[in-house]
Every structure is written in structure tokens, then in C-alpha cells.
Design a protein around this motif. Structure first.
Motif, mmCIF file in Angstrom:
data_model
loop_
_atom_site.group_PDB
_atom_site.id
_atom_site.type_symbol
_atom_site.label_atom_id
_atom_site.label_comp_id
_atom_site.label_asym_id
_atom_site.label_seq_id
_atom_site.Cartn_x
_atom_site.Cartn_y
_atom_site.Cartn_z
ATOM 1 N N THR A 150 0.833 -1.203 0.000
ATOM 2 C CA THR A 150 0.000 0.000 0.000
ATOM 3 C C THR A 150 0.867 1.252 0.000
ATOM 4 N N GLN A 151 0.583 2.178 -0.901
ATOM 5 C CA GLN A 151 1.301 3.449 -0.938
ATOM 6 C C GLN A 151 1.104 4.151 0.403
ATOM 7 N N PHE A 152 2.183 4.779 0.904
ATOM 8 C CA PHE A 152 2.169 5.215 2.296
ATOM 9 C C PHE A 152 1.078 6.234 2.625
ATOM 10 N N GLN A 153 0.759 7.155 1.714
ATOM 11 C CA GLN A 153 -0.283 8.126 2.023
ATOM 12 C C GLN A 153 -1.668 7.480 2.040
ATOM 13 N N LYS A 154 -1.858 6.460 1.219
ATOM 14 C CA LYS A 154 -3.121 5.720 1.270
ATOM 15 C C LYS A 154 -3.236 4.959 2.587
ATOM 16 N N ALA A 155 -2.100 4.425 3.034
ATOM 17 C CA ALA A 155 -2.099 3.743 4.324
ATOM 18 C C ALA A 155 -2.402 4.724 5.451
ATOM 19 N N GLN A 156 -1.816 5.911 5.380
ATOM 20 C CA GLN A 156 -2.054 6.915 6.413
ATOM 21 C C GLN A 156 -3.510 7.349 6.442
ATOM 22 N N ALA A 157 -4.165 7.369 5.274
ATOM 23 C CA ALA A 157 -5.574 7.752 5.206
ATOM 24 C C ALA A 157 -6.464 6.719 5.892
ATOM 25 N N ILE A 158 -6.020 5.468 5.928
ATOM 26 C CA ILE A 158 -6.761 4.433 6.647
ATOM 27 C C ILE A 158 -6.836 4.796 8.124
ATOM 28 N N TRP A 159 -5.796 5.480 8.591
ATOM 29 C CA TRP A 159 -5.771 5.954 9.977
ATOM 30 C C TRP A 159 -6.479 7.296 10.140
ATOM 31 N N SER A 160 -6.133 8.288 9.318
ATOM 32 C CA SER A 160 -6.611 9.657 9.526
ATOM 33 C C SER A 160 -8.027 9.906 9.018
ATOM 34 N N ASN A 161 -8.448 9.175 8.017
ATOM 35 C CA ASN A 161 -9.777 9.399 7.441
ATOM 36 C C ASN A 161 -10.751 8.271 7.784
ATOM 37 N N ASP A 162 -10.324 7.028 7.541
ATOM 38 C CA ASP A 162 -11.203 5.886 7.801
ATOM 39 C C ASP A 162 -11.223 5.498 9.269
ATOM 40 N N GLN A 163 -10.167 5.856 9.994
ATOM 41 C CA GLN A 163 -10.026 5.568 11.421
ATOM 42 C C GLN A 163 -10.113 4.073 11.720
ATOM 43 N N LYS A 164 -9.540 3.272 10.836
ATOM 44 C CA LYS A 164 -9.471 1.831 11.073
ATOM 45 C C LYS A 164 -8.316 1.475 12.009
ATOM 46 N N ALA A 165 -7.335 2.375 12.115
ATOM 47 C CA ALA A 165 -6.207 2.198 13.031
ATOM 48 C C ALA A 165 -6.194 3.347 14.018
ATOM 49 N N LEU A 166 -5.724 3.058 15.230
ATOM 50 C CA LEU A 166 -5.771 4.064 16.287
ATOM 51 C C LEU A 166 -4.539 4.950 16.323
ATOM 52 N N LEU A 167 -3.360 4.387 16.045
ATOM 53 C CA LEU A 167 -2.103 5.102 16.241
ATOM 54 C C LEU A 167 -1.265 5.095 14.977
ATOM 55 N N TYR A 168 -0.431 6.145 14.855
ATOM 56 C CA TYR A 168 0.491 6.205 13.721
ATOM 57 C C TYR A 168 1.753 6.958 14.134
ATOM 58 N N PRO A 169 2.936 6.336 14.019
ATOM 59 C CA PRO A 169 4.183 7.027 14.354
ATOM 60 C C PRO A 169 4.669 7.864 13.181
ATOM 61 N N SER A 170 5.017 9.109 13.459
ATOM 62 C CA SER A 170 5.434 9.990 12.371
ATOM 63 C C SER A 170 6.051 11.252 12.953
ATOM 64 N N GLY A 171 6.521 12.093 12.061
ATOM 65 C CA GLY A 171 7.000 13.406 12.449
ATOM 66 C C GLY A 171 5.871 14.408 12.399
ATOM 67 N N GLY A 172 6.164 15.624 12.858
ATOM 68 C CA GLY A 172 5.142 16.645 12.958
ATOM 69 C C GLY A 172 4.561 17.107 11.637
ATOM 70 N N TRP A 173 5.131 16.656 10.515
ATOM 71 C CA TRP A 173 4.596 17.032 9.205
ATOM 72 C C TRP A 173 3.284 16.324 8.886
ATOM 73 N N ILE A 174 2.918 15.322 9.692
ATOM 74 C CA ILE A 174 1.829 14.421 9.334
ATOM 75 C C ILE A 174 0.494 15.147 9.153
ATOM 76 N N GLU A 175 0.211 16.157 9.976
ATOM 77 C CA GLU A 175 -1.068 16.858 9.851
ATOM 78 C C GLU A 175 -1.180 17.557 8.507
ATOM 79 N N ASN A 176 -0.139 18.261 8.117
ATOM 80 C CA ASN A 176 -0.181 18.960 6.838
ATOM 81 C C ASN A 176 -0.215 17.984 5.675
ATOM 82 N N GLU A 177 0.555 16.903 5.787
ATOM 83 C CA GLU A 177 0.602 15.920 4.708
ATOM 84 C C GLU A 177 -0.761 15.289 4.463
#
Length: 470
Positions: A283-310
Motif C-alpha cells: 500500500t502506498q504510504f499516504q493511502k495507508a495513512q488515510a486508513i488511519w486519519s480518514n477511515d479511522q481503522k487504526a488508532l495510532l500512527y508514528p510519524s514526524g510533525g509534518w503528518i497533519e499537513n501531509e
């Protein structure tokens, strides 16, 4: 900024077949806007003054190759609004780039690199491989800002250190990057969940997530090493400086340290108990991140502070993205839970052989102005290295507020573990075993052996200059 950094820094990649590729890039580069008025010694010249400390020629242009990642590229283009106030007619022409090394390393070989490069991303060029081809930036810090203040006095302490290699300050890290674990404050409050402070608490939270039909974590193929960064932070808290120094100095058996293995053991349990969203390695990483940030299928995600803007275009309404420090292995670590992995990031470099290196430095000076720095924080929701440009409300960003709170809580317990990965460009190699591990195809012992082999290969290669982590 992303923390993905490529492996194309080996000196061998500056030889042989890549030189052939350079010929095509050379032809294209020769038509770049900044090729006008180049002389035989560092490009077009202007008269040096307090307002023009680098002697930039009037009406000249700067070619800036900017990594098109989590922060985009428009913040560099924004400097055109302030550049002309000091150097008449100076313009920066921004060229977005995703694959930094494949696209730009041939231009170093051809002797015609851009004037300014944001050397970031998955395929970042290893700094040691091009160190002698970069302008030193000490004079930038000695110059005044557009507001008349000495630059060295208006940036956070320690900004020069991560951009200094073998005693040469060659990279300005522009963004104050805070690494942590991110979650939706709204979702957690709705379910009476508490952000975990230890890995055992995280394991328990994963069980609670499963009962709600959710997962604890998710990963994408290009960002699998985000979990390595989380591992670094947790293991350093548990084992202290000996872990950081062993990894950073490429010591034999560094990856077998008990603190590292303790964290990996818990992660392995989580993977076996299916607490990671399946299919991440495909899975392309931004699509994977959307599973967390938009679909909320995952609770946690490790990242740097850029994640909100990205992820601002793929985040559920009222998500209230919030960060917390990485979990500790036990309740009695050598460093406190509040200890934080944070560093100046998004590394900008000025190649010596650019057509307008003085202009490249001037663009950096413009980026360090109060106006440009505040614009970055407001539009990218992340702090720059310029102090005092983020208001208490974080421009309405929960993520930016939490970054400030984490920095304040950490106090002096702040460390940086990305430097050795960036210096040797190991990330692309490390992605392979991490994707296999997170997918359940490689066990903890296999991951450890693979990562140690990558470190040993760099350590044993006499053609690669080494940095000393202290």
C-alpha cells in the motif's frame, strides 16, 4: 518533511553508469532559468553589503529543487514576496522533485546542480558522498535577517549540529521536527481510551481496538521505517545513551541490545495478534495513512510533525490530531517518558557548482525571515527553526499545539537519531526488512540480522567516510 532517506549516497554511485545518465540531465539543465549570466567563478556577482551579504547579482534567478513531500514546495516560492526587498529583481524558480537522488545526483556528476536543494525524501542524496561539493553555510548564520537580527541569535539552539558533517556546516535544517505517536483526540475521548505510555499499555489498547473492529497500527510500503524511528526512541529511553551511541556509530551487534530486542518482541506480538492493518507492504504510504486519519481503522500512527499537513486533505472532520512521546518499554526507563526525539529537519543545501550559489544562500536568508517563517508554520502547521513565530493557539492546529507541549515537557531530554541514517543513506535498504517484518513474513531475529548487516556493510566500506556520534 519526511524521514525517508535513500541509499544513493555511496561514492560508487557517482561513478560508472550514472555518469551516462548525467549526460541527458546535463542537456536539460543547461536550459534552466538560472543559467543566465554565469561567470567562471560561482555565478553572477553583485556588490556585497549589509543588505546583500552574499553579493547576489541584481535581476538574477535561483533554481531551487525542492522535495515535494509532506510540506509541498509553495513555502519556498513564497520567498519571492520578500526577496526583492533586498536584492533588486532576484527571483527563485521552484522545481518540485520527489526522487531527489535519481534526478539530481547526475547533475552533480555533470557539474551543473541546482542553486538550492531541499535534500529530503525517500531518495535523499547521502551528505557524505557530496560533502566537498557543497557550500559551507557559516556565513549565513553570521548574516542578519531581513529584520536586522543576527540569524544565529534567532534560531533554536543546536540547529547547526545535524547539518554539520566532518566539521563542515553544509545543511540548513529548516523545520523543527518533532517525532511521536499520533492519534485522534476525538476518537479516544469517545471511547474513553488513553494514549499508552508503555508498550504493555499499547498492547492492551490493541486488544481494545480489536473489540471495536479496529487495528492498533497501519503502515505503508515507503514509510515502513517510521516504525524503526519509533523503535529508536523507545529503546533509547529504556537503555539510555549506550543504545543511541551504539546504533549511531555502527557498532557490531548494536541491533541486539536488550532494549531494542525488548521493543521488537512486543511489536512482533502485535503483528502476530493482527494489530496491524493487513496489506501495508503493498500500500502506498499516504493511502495507508488515510486508513488511519480518514477511515479511522487504526488508532495510532508514528510519524514526524509534518503528518497533519501531509494528510490535511484526507483527515476526518474534527479528528483533532494530537501527538504524544513514544512508549517506554518498562515503567523505569533510564530516560523519562517525556524524553523526545526532535531535531531540526528538512535539510537545504547549496551546491558550489550551481549557477547562482550566492542566490541560493539569499533564498535561505529570506526563508529565515519572520514573515516567511510565520507563513510556513501557519500554512504547514509545523514550527520552523526560527524562534517565536508560532502563537499559543498554534494557528488553530491541535497537532502544532501538542508539538509545542511535547517540546516544553521534554526540557533538555531531547535527542536526534535520524542523522546516522541520513548520513549513510541506509533507509532504502532498511525498508525491505521492515516491510517484511511488519507484514509478518520476517521474524524479530531475521529483522535484527538484516538491519545489522546493513549497518556492518557501511561500517566495513572504507570508501565511505564515517561520522562520529557523541
Amino acid at each position: 518533511m519526511t524521514i525517508r532517506a535513500g541509499s544513493l549516497d555511496r561514492r560508487t554511485l557517482l561513478r560508472g553508469a550514472i555518469a551516462t545518465a548525467a549526460m541527458g540531465s546535463f542537456a536539460v539543465a543547461c536550459s534552466s532559468p538560472s543559467s543566465e549570466n554565469k561567470d567562471s567563478d560561482g555565478g553572477p556577482k553583485g556588490e556585497k553589503s549589509a543588505n546583500n551579504p552574499f553579493g547576489v547579482a541584481a535581476n538574477s534567478s535561483v533554481e531551487a529543487a525542492i522535495f515535494d513531500g509532506g510540506y509541498g514546495t509553495d513555502y519556498v516560492d513564497y520567498t519571492n514576496q520578500v526577496l526583492g526587498s533586498n536584492v533588486k529583481g532576484l527571483k527563485v524558480q521552484v522545481k518540485p522533485v520527489v526522487d531527489i537522488a535519481p534526478q539530481l545526483q547526475p547533475r552533480f556528476v555533470g557539474g551543473n546542480p541546482p542553486d538550492l536543494i531541499d535534500n529530503s525524501g525517500e531518495d535523499q542524496i547521502g551528505f557524505l558522498g557530496i560533502l566537498d561539493q557543497l557550500e559551507e553555510l557559516d556565513d549565513l548564520f553570521e548574516a542578519n535577517t531581513y529584520e536586522g537580527k543576527k540569524i544565529a541569535d534567532i534560531v533554536y539552539p543546536g540547529v547547526k549540529e545535524p547539518g554539520t558533517y566532518n566539521g563542515k556546516f553544509v545543511s540548513l535544517r529548516y523545520v523543527m521536527t518533532v517525532y511521536g505517536v499520533w492519534y485522534s483526540k476525538t476518537l479516544f475521548e469517545e471511547n474513553n481510551w488513553t494514549p499508552p505510555k508503555t508498550w504493555d499499555e499499547a498492547l492492551d489498547l490493541g486488544q481494545q481496538a480489536k473489540r471495536k473492529g479496529k487495528y492498533l497500527f497501519v503502515h505503508g510500503k515507503e514509510a515502513a521505517t517510521y516504525y524503526q524511528t519509533m523503535l529508536f526512541a523507545s529503546a533509547i529511553k529504556e537503555g539510555g545513551d549506550e543504545v543511541r551511541l551504539a546504533l549511531g556509530n555502527l557498532e557490531k551487534n548494536a541491533w541486539s541490545h536488550p532494549a531494542i530486542q525488548g521493543v521488537l518482541k512486543v511489536m512482533e506480538t502485535m503483528i502476530k495478534e493482527k494489530m496491524f492493518v493487513p496489506g501495508g507492504s503493498g500500500t502506498q504510504f499516504q493511502k495507508a495513512q488515510a486508513i488511519w486519519s480518514n477511515d479511522q481503522k487504526a488508532l495510532l500512527y508514528p510519524s514526524g510533525g509534518w503528518i497533519e499537513n501531509e494528510m490535511k486533505k484526507a483527515t476526518k472532520t474534527d479528528f483533532q490530531m494530537t501527538g504524544f512521546p513514544e512508549m517506554t518499554l518498562t515503567d523505569k526507563p533510564k530516560l523519562p517518558y517525556e524524553s523526545l526525539h526532535a531535531a531540526a529537519g528538512e535539510p537545504f543545501i547549496v551546491p558550489k557548482q550551481g549557477k547562482n550559489p550566492a542566490g541560493g544562500k539569499e533564498v535561505l536568508r529570506a526563508m529565515l525571515s519572520e514573515k516567511a517563517a510565520a507563513n510556513f508554520s501557519k500554512t504547514k502547521l509545523a514550527p520552523t527553526v526560527v524562534k517565536g513565530t508560532v502563537p499559543a493557539d498554534g494557528f488553530g492546529s491541535a497537532a502544532l499545539v501538542s508539538q509545542t507541549q511535547m517540546l516544553e515537557a521534554a526540557g533538555d531530554n531531547i535527542y536526534d537519531m535520524r542523522r546516522f541514517v541520513e548520513a549513510y543513506g541506509m533507509n532504502t535498504d532498511q525498508l525491505v526488512p521492515w516491510n517484511s517484518f511488519l507484514s509478518g513474513d520476517l521474524d524479530r531475529k531475521g529483522l535484527t540480522a538484516a538491519l545489522q548487516k546493513i549497518s556492518d556493510k557501511v561500517q566495513e566500506d572504507d570508501s565511505i567516510d564515517k561520522i562520529k556520534i557523541s
